[in-house]
Design a protein around this motif. Sequence first.
Motif, PDB file in Angstrom:
ATOM      1  N   LEU A 108       0.161   8.800   9.874  1.00 51.40           N
ATOM      2  CA  LEU A 108       1.403   8.047   9.649  1.00 51.40           C
ATOM      3  C   LEU A 108       1.384   7.376   8.281  1.00 51.40           C
ATOM      4  O   LEU A 108       2.350   7.463   7.514  1.00 51.40           O
ATOM      5  CB  LEU A 108       1.585   6.998  10.746  1.00 51.40           C
ATOM      6  N   TYR A 109       0.279   6.708   7.966  1.00 54.75           N
ATOM      7  CA  TYR A 109       0.197   6.010   6.674  1.00 54.75           C
ATOM      8  C   TYR A 109       0.286   6.983   5.505  1.00 54.75           C
ATOM      9  O   TYR A 109       0.854   6.658   4.459  1.00 54.75           O
ATOM     10  CB  TYR A 109      -1.096   5.202   6.600  1.00 54.75           C
ATOM     11  N   GLY A 113       2.810   7.036   2.283  1.00 62.18           N
ATOM     12  CA  GLY A 113       2.181   6.779   0.996  1.00 62.18           C
ATOM     13  C   GLY A 113       1.318   5.544   0.979  1.00 62.18           C
ATOM     14  O   GLY A 113       1.092   4.937  -0.084  1.00 62.18           O
ATOM     15  N   LEU A 114       0.799   5.149   2.141  1.00 63.88           N
ATOM     16  CA  LEU A 114      -0.041   3.957   2.234  1.00 63.88           C
ATOM     17  C   LEU A 114      -1.514   4.356   2.234  1.00 63.88           C
ATOM     18  O   LEU A 114      -1.948   5.151   3.078  1.00 63.88           O
ATOM     19  CB  LEU A 114       0.281   3.178   3.512  1.00 63.88           C
ATOM     20  N   THR A 115      -2.264   3.816   1.324  1.00 61.26           N
ATOM     21  CA  THR A 115      -3.696   4.098   1.229  1.00 61.26           C
ATOM     22  C   THR A 115      -4.498   3.001   1.920  1.00 61.26           C
ATOM     23  O   THR A 115      -3.969   1.939   2.255  1.00 61.26           O
ATOM     24  CB  THR A 115      -4.126   4.200  -0.239  1.00 61.26           C
ATOM     25  N   ALA A 120      -1.497  -4.895   2.579  1.00 57.61           N
ATOM     26  CA  ALA A 120      -0.178  -5.519   2.721  1.00 57.61           C
ATOM     27  C   ALA A 120       0.846  -4.510   3.210  1.00 57.61           C
ATOM     28  O   ALA A 120       1.681  -4.818   4.073  1.00 57.61           O
ATOM     29  CB  ALA A 120       0.264  -6.124   1.394  1.00 57.61           C
ATOM     30  N   GLY A 121       0.776  -3.296   2.691  1.00 60.01           N
ATOM     31  CA  GLY A 121       1.715  -2.263   3.114  1.00 60.01           C
ATOM     32  C   GLY A 121       1.522  -1.884   4.569  1.00 60.01           C
ATOM     33  O   GLY A 121       2.497  -1.683   5.309  1.00 60.01           O
ATOM     34  N   MET A 122       0.269  -1.788   4.999  1.00 62.40           N
ATOM     35  CA  MET A 122      -0.004  -1.445   6.388  1.00 62.40           C
ATOM     36  C   MET A 122       0.445  -2.561   7.319  1.00 62.40           C
ATOM     37  O   MET A 122       0.994  -2.310   8.400  1.00 62.40           O
ATOM     38  CB  MET A 122      -1.492  -1.141   6.571  1.00 62.40           C
ATOM     39  N   ALA A 123       0.240  -3.815   6.887  1.00 61.70           N
ATOM     40  CA  ALA A 123       0.676  -4.955   7.709  1.00 61.70           C
ATOM     41  C   ALA A 123       2.190  -4.980   7.827  1.00 61.70           C
ATOM     42  O   ALA A 123       2.738  -5.272   8.900  1.00 61.70           O
ATOM     43  CB  ALA A 123       0.160  -6.253   7.098  1.00 61.70           C
TER      44      ALA A 123
END
Length: 231
Positions: A108-109, A113-115, A120-123
């Motif tokens: 999903l990440y 585009g979440l590394t 912060a992006g994952m949260a």
Amino acid sequence: MNSTPDQQAVDAAITSRRSIRAYLPTPVPRAELEQLLEVAARAPSGTNTQPWKVYVLSGAKRRELSERILAVHNDPAQAAGFTEEYAYYPRQWVSPFIERRRKVGWDLYALLGLTRDNKAGMAAQHGRNYDFFGAPVGLIFTIDRVMEQGSWLDYGMFLQNIMVAARGRGLDTCPQAAFTQYHKIIAEVLGLPANEALVCGMSLGYADHGKVENSLLTEREPVASFVNFVD
């Protein structure tokens, strides 16, 4: 083996069900929701106990619940004071379950585009749970605290019925255990009686197929890996 139109329709409803994480703002008529829940309530339950109770949120009340939870969730110091009322996941992860959990998360990440270093992006993505991923309808499910494990099994069949019946109507869903951490806030906002325990939440609406996160298709093990035919 040839299948009938009825078999094809049922199979399509089941196999097209996915956890949708972005929705169009298109309202879902109350009459359609009532019909969907009436159909879902045909789920089996031991001695016909029917242990489910549903709160259907839309409009101002849905926004209020989301805002209340997000205000806490976005403040780590406050969020640390909220814990799940029951253990949804195992207390100790083992193979193969931990590998499956990690894969779906990173798949999903990756789409988003979440590394790994973008905490912060994952949260923020996790926080979208509490806005029901933008769905116009949020469902909150509770069960009487006197009910035992068998009734929770029955409840799962009711939840599945909702999700499959939704697909038959062109609607999509996302069942969400994420809400369990904030059961105290939910109880306060909805005025839940003390005897009701939170089971989970669910987003419901029309999928926004233009959003990349909705292209995620999770893997399933082949039948041979989890079935034993005993003659």
